[in-house]
Design a protein around this motif. Structure first.
Motif, short mmCIF file in Angstrom:
data_model
loop_
_atom_site.label_atom_id
_atom_site.label_comp_id
_atom_site.label_asym_id
_atom_site.label_seq_id
_atom_site.Cartn_x
_atom_site.Cartn_y
_atom_site.Cartn_z
N ILE A 144 0.85 -1.20 0.00
CA ILE A 144 0.00 0.00 0.00
C ILE A 144 0.88 1.25 0.00
N ALA A 145 1.88 1.22 0.86
CA ALA A 145 2.80 2.37 0.93
C ALA A 145 3.45 2.58 -0.44
N ARG A 146 3.87 1.47 -1.06
CA ARG A 146 4.52 1.57 -2.36
C ARG A 146 3.56 2.13 -3.40
N ALA A 147 2.29 1.70 -3.35
CA ALA A 147 1.30 2.15 -4.33
C ALA A 147 1.02 3.64 -4.17
N LEU A 148 1.13 4.11 -2.93
CA LEU A 148 0.74 5.50 -2.68
C LEU A 148 1.90 6.49 -2.75
#
Ligand SMILES: Nc1ncnc2c1ncn2[C@@H]1O[C@H](COP(=O)(O)OP(=O)(O)O)[C@@H](O)[C@H]1O
Ligand SMILES: [Mg+2]
Lengths: 251, 590, 226
Positions: free
Chosen positions: C155-159
């Motif tokens: 999620i962190a990577r996607a955001l």
């Protein structure tokens, strides 16, 4: 070593009494000039220290008018059919196995013997050697006994550079001008080889050495016996001194 | 870009087993390659710097007199040396090279030997060279330097083995029989002043004398030089070029003898020119010259021709068959030169040789010329100088005959056969570079390079198969990962590059470790000592050790080559992986 | 304003000699800032739809506008750049890069963008890791993390790139229900903080309560929009 072939047919014209060395030498040369064509069978027996004896047999043809000669080896088996041909300045070695002629240097040895191409050239002794004189200017000539013969012993040195030995001593019979012994020296005065002319035969009223002992004085124990037979001085056919003649022999 | 490297390195560690396997293969291949090359180069170094420079020189100048291969002499040595110094810059050494076969007799033992001349303290023998000598000729008894001892009769140095076969000890005398440069059989007593152990078999065969001693024994005079071997700094680069340049500098000037011709006590200044008697020159004589008188023999055998000009005939009264004598001043020493000539022909006026000139057949001319080298040269004024435009000019001989530069060993052999056959009377000067004269040595180097090339090929296949297989496995395993990074937004080329970097890095690390391995191996192998005397390949060893000569350049080249091959090999599989559709790749489950 | 505008989208796959019609004409608009769920049984075309929206698969027919751009006409380079700058992905199987630790995985898209300085990248990545609650796990590699933790990293990577849309294909399917709920809560939280449009697919009706809007898909057709 086969130079002596050039000296066969040596007889006669030398004056009695204490002769001049030059006249002795030119006596040789005169005789030598009279002979043009020669055919002979030559046997060489070489004895080397630790190597036993090697025998070579060859037919020898020579024509002096154009400095040609032909040697055809007839023995031993390994050498049979090989030959050496010289016409003028050209000198070839013929190998029967490969049926090829190879142009060779004059210093190549013949049939693996110590006889060299140079030895077969006929050159006049008077062109090559001059008498040695002592300090008083007298020629070094003396009387000696050699075996049962009384002989003239005299020394000569080379006048030109291109001779095998720079110094020689000859022993010639007093009664007839027959060379009995010849010693060759190096520049440093070392005796290198001695030739003994042992037996002679008469051809055209001249005495020709037919058995010669060549002693290697440098490497003691090496010696060669040269025997000549079947000498003929009839004119030789022109066909003999050609490559074709050599080739045809081995067919 | 940086993070691509990080990922690549980490990926290499991730598949440790596979990386080590492929890496070791590349490393071993590299090691073999570097090793083979260093070995080959080491041998080349030995060949070029030691053997070639001793055996044939990097550049050589040879002289053949009278068509006789044993008559290796040039009578105006200083002149040749001057030309060498001018034409070959930075020549390291100019060695006089003499090797002559001789029969040697020791104590009741005889053997064939080669008498070789050398000068252990000559010019150009610097410290390094002296060190090399000391290494190559390990003194066992006596001193090598004593070759120069003039109080001893013909001092000689020989190898231990030779001393054994001749059954001689230090201070003993060996008698030798040999043929000198004139073709005379000579004998000499050699005194052993040194018994040595040579570094290779190659040097064990000859017996060594001081070059001065050999020259004296062989009848060289002080102005004479034998064959000359030139050692140069950078043989592979310069040998051919220097040989060509030296050759150009050795073009012979026209040979002239300016002297006094005397007939019946009266004298006249004349110039003698050499008339070449090869068939081409003789044809030229026939076409370009008219004779007002000629002996019958001269037309039949012009090889003995002595032709005088019509004007000279008038002045002197000389007619065909008349004899005259010539005397002239020599260049060296006080002895005047001279000759006795029998005139064979008189050239009609207008043949281009009107003047005080005698054309002498080359046999007689050079006999005189080389016997006493004349002081006069064509460069200074004399009684007669021919016009270079005249038809007969080409038939005049030079002070020597310069052989055309041979391009191959075959040419060289052909040349020497021709020299022997034609019996040229002028000294034939031949300039050779090691590329023609030592081609056997060069062939050996070529063979060694082929071995290196074969190593490269083998290595190439190791890499090809190894890399392609490894990459194929890797890509299969990482298909989903590829899909992920493509989905995140990495460009196609970057994906491809990351695989290339990975392979390149593996190859680089492997090549470096391979190189390290090679150096360790070289160090180990060069510690071994081989017995040189028994082994014919001993000559390729240095002091009994294998000599490796790795070069930075070659090693760098190989590393780059290996990385290059690896990267090129990896290119297509990597591109294939990068071109995978992201959606497809993501759906891939193993 | 609609961030996604799909008209008449069809997607066919060739499967041997037959053709699979994965999407048979989808019309769909999604508003910016939405937190939308696509629900449907397995094989209904959810992944295919998300892939087309996410620019990792191309449409066979129809028009797809993402952030106002018609993506069906873009070449590979442009579409890759589109993904990098405008879209974030969360996968069912997390799909982290195994050789990179948490921080590096999150930094990865920013490094690809080559826009920010190293420090800014670091700061931004750390902030997001903080937000997904993985501060202590910043140096851990994926293999050292639990499934839920991995999905948080994802999620962190996607955001991290501040995308317009985050697409999550069954983000909770590989997680137990408790963790799944935590993940959906986190996504919802992020949707609120960053005001990023979230579209997630699921076959699990239990998670629908998180969605602001729901699209039902069956056999490649949208059957209900709510
Ligand atoms: N690459 C493909 N090749 C062939 N058929 C595919 C491919 N990808 C998906 N499909 C098919 O398309 C349909 C929709 O698949 P998908 O979008 O993955 O469904 P979901 O994600 O809803 O389970 C399925 O029938 C599936 O088998
Ligand atoms: Mg799916």
């Amino acid at each position: 070593m086969l130079r002596i072939l050039g000296c066969i047919l040596l007889v006669g014209t030398v004056a009695f009494g204490a002769p001049k060395i030059d006249s002795l030498l030119s006596g040789y040369d005169d005789l030598y000039r009279q002979v043009s064509d020669i055919r002979a069978v030559v046997h060489l027996t070489q004895q080397k220290v630790n190597q036993g004896t090697k025998k070579l047999e060859m037919n020898y043809y020579r024509r002096d008018s154009d400095e040609s000669f032909l040697i055809i080896m007839t023995g031993p088996e390994a050498e049979k059919g090989n030959g050496y041909l010289r016409v003028g300045d050209n000198f070839w070695m013929y190998r029967k196995n490969t049926r090829t002629f190879q142009h060779i240097n004059r210093d190549e040895s013949i049939g693996g013997s110590d006889a060299q191409g140079d030895d077969f050239e006929g050159r006049l002794l008077t062109e090559m050697y001059a008498p040695v004189k002592d300090s008083a200017g007298n020629e070094m000539i003396s009387e000696e006994m050699l075996g049962k013969f009384s002989v003239w012993r005299f020394e000569v040195i080379a006048k030109v550079n291109d001779v095998d030995y720079p110094k020689k001593i000859y022993w010639i019979r007093k009664d007839k001008p027959v060379l009995l012994k010849e010693a060759s020296y190096s520049s440093s005065g070392t005796l290198m080889q001695t030739l003994y002319y042992l037996t002679f035969t008469e051809i055209k009223e001249r005495l020709v050495p037919v058995k010669t002992l060549i002693v290697d004085e440098f490497e003691k124990g090496n010696k060669t016996i040269l025997e000549i037979s079947g000498i003929s001085t009839d004119k030789l056919s022109n066909d003999i001194f050609t490559k074709a003649y050599l080739e045809n022999l081995s067919k | 870009m940086n993070f691509l490297f990080t990922i690549s390195i980490r990926n290499l560690f991730r598949q440790r087993r596979r990386s080590i396997l492929l890496g070791s293969a590349i490393a071993i291949g590299t090691a073999v390659l570097v090793l083979a090359n260093a070995f080959a180069h080491g041998i080349s170094e030995v060949l070029f710097n030691e053997i070639v420079s001793y055996v044939s020189g990097h550049v050589s100048v040879s002289f053949t007199k009278g068509g006789n291969a044993n008559n290796q002499v040039f009578h105006d040595g200083a002149r040749i040396r001057e030309i060498i110094n001018k034409r070959v810059p930075n020549v390291k050494r100019v060695d006089e090279a003499i090797g002559v076969f001789a029969r040697a007799i020791g104590n009741a033992k005889a053997d064939n030997v080669i008498l070789v001349g050398m000068d252990p303290s000559g010019d150009g023998v610097d410290e390094k060279e002296a060190e090399k000598l000391a290494k190559n000729f390990k003194e066992l008894e006596g001193h090598f330097a004593d070759l120069a001892d003039t109080t001893v009769e013909n001092p000689v140095c020989l190898a231990q083995e030779k001393a054994k076969t001749l059954n001689v000890k230090l201070h003993d005398v060996v008698r030798v029989r040999f043929t000198d440069i004139r073709g005379q059989t000579q004998a000499a007593r050699l005194t052993i002043v040194c018994i040595m152990k040579p570094s290779n078999v190659f040097m064990a065969a000859p017996v060594y004398l001081h070059i001065k001693t050999v020259k004296r024994l062989l009848g060289y005079s002080s102005n004479d030089v034998p064959q000359l071997y030139l050692s140069i700094e950078n043989p592979r680069k310069d040998a051919k070029r220097f040989a060509d340049s030296l050759h150009a500098g050795l073009n012979p000037p026209l040979a002239v003898i300016d002297g006094q011709l005397s007939v019946h006590g009266s004298g006249v200044e004349v110039t003698l020119l050499s008339l070449r008697t090869d068939s081409a020159s003789l044809a030229l004589v026939d076409s370009a010259m008219k004779f007002s008188a000629r002996t019958a023999a001269d037309s039949v055998n012009p090889k003995k021709a002595v032709i005088i000009s019509e004007s000279l005939s008038k002045i002197t009264g000389l007619q065909p068959d008349d004899t005259c004598t010539i005397s002239y001043e020599g260049k060296f020493g006080d002895e005047p030169g001279g000759a006795r000539l029998i005139v064979t022909a008189i050239a009609a006026a207008g043949s281009g040789i009107d003047g005080q000139v005698v054309l002498v057949n080359e046999r007689d001319f050079y006999k005189t010329f080389y016997d006493v080298w004349p002081k006069s040269t064509v460069a200074v004024n004399g009684p007669f100088r021919p016009d270079t435009e005249i038809g007969i000019y080409k038939a005049f001989g030079g002070e020597w005959l310069l052989a055309p530069r041979s391009r191959t060993t075959r040419d060289v052999m052909k040349l020497y056969r021709e020299i022997a056959q034609k019996g040229w009377k002028a000294i034939v000067v031949d300039v050779g570079s090691m590329y023609e004269t030592a081609s056997m040595v060069l062939n050996l180097e070529y063979a060694l390079n082929m071995i290196t090339a074969a190593c490269v090929m083998v290595l190439f296949f190791i890499i090809l198969i190894g890399v392609v297989n490894t990459l194929r496995m890797t890509i299969r395993e990482r298909t989903r990962e590829i899909g992920t990074i493509r989905a995140i937004g990495m460009q196609c080329v970057d994906v491809r590059n990351s695989f290339l970097i990975e392979t390149g890095l593996l190859a680089l690390i492997s090549a470096l470790s391979g190189t390290a391995l090679a150096f360790v191996t070289m160090f180990g192998l060069s510690q071994l000592t081989f017995k040189t005397d028994a082994n014919p390949l001993g000559m390729l060893l240095v002091d009994g050790h294998i000599f490796f000569a790795p070069t930075v350049l070659a090693v760098c080249f190989f590393i780059m080559l290996i990385v290059g091959i690896a990267v090129v090999t990896a290119y297509f599989p990597a591109r294939h992986a990068a071109k995978l559709s992201a959606a497809e790749a993501l759906r891939h489950f193993e | 304003m609609d961030i996604i505008d799909i008209k008449g989208l069809k997607k066919n796959y060739a499967l041997g000699s037959t053709t699979v019609h994965a999407l048979r004409g989808v019309d769909l608009t999604i508003a910016k800032g939405d937190f939308m769920s696509i629900i449907g049984p397995s094989g209904s075309g959810k992944t295919t739809l998300l892939n087309v929206i996410g620019c990792i698969d191309n449409a066979t027919e129809g028009s797809v506008k993402v952030s106002g751009r018609e993506i069906t006409k873009l070449n590979d380079r442009e579409i890759t750049s589109m993904r990098l700058h405008h879209i974030g992905f969360i996968f069912q199987t997390f799909n982290l890069i195994p050789v990179l630790d948490t921080l590096e995985n999150v930094e990865f898209p920013l490094l690809l963008m080559r826009k920010l300085s190293k420090q800014d990248i670091r700061k931004r990545a750390e902030k997001l890791i903080e937000e997904v609650g993985l501060r202590e796990y910043i140096k851990h590699r994926p293999a050292e993390l639990s499934g839920g933790q991995r999905q948080r990293v994802a999620i962190a990577r996607a955001l991290v790139t501040n995308p317009d849309i985050v697409l999550a294909d069954e983000p909770t399917a590989n997680l137990d229900s408790v963790t799944g709920e935590q993940i959906l809560n986190l996504m919802k939280e992020m949707n609120r903080i960053e005001n990023t449009t979230f579209i997630f697919s699921t076959h699990d009706a239990n998670v629908l309560k998180y969605a602001r809007s729901v699209v039902k898909i069956r056999d490649g057709l949208i059957v209900k929009e709510a």
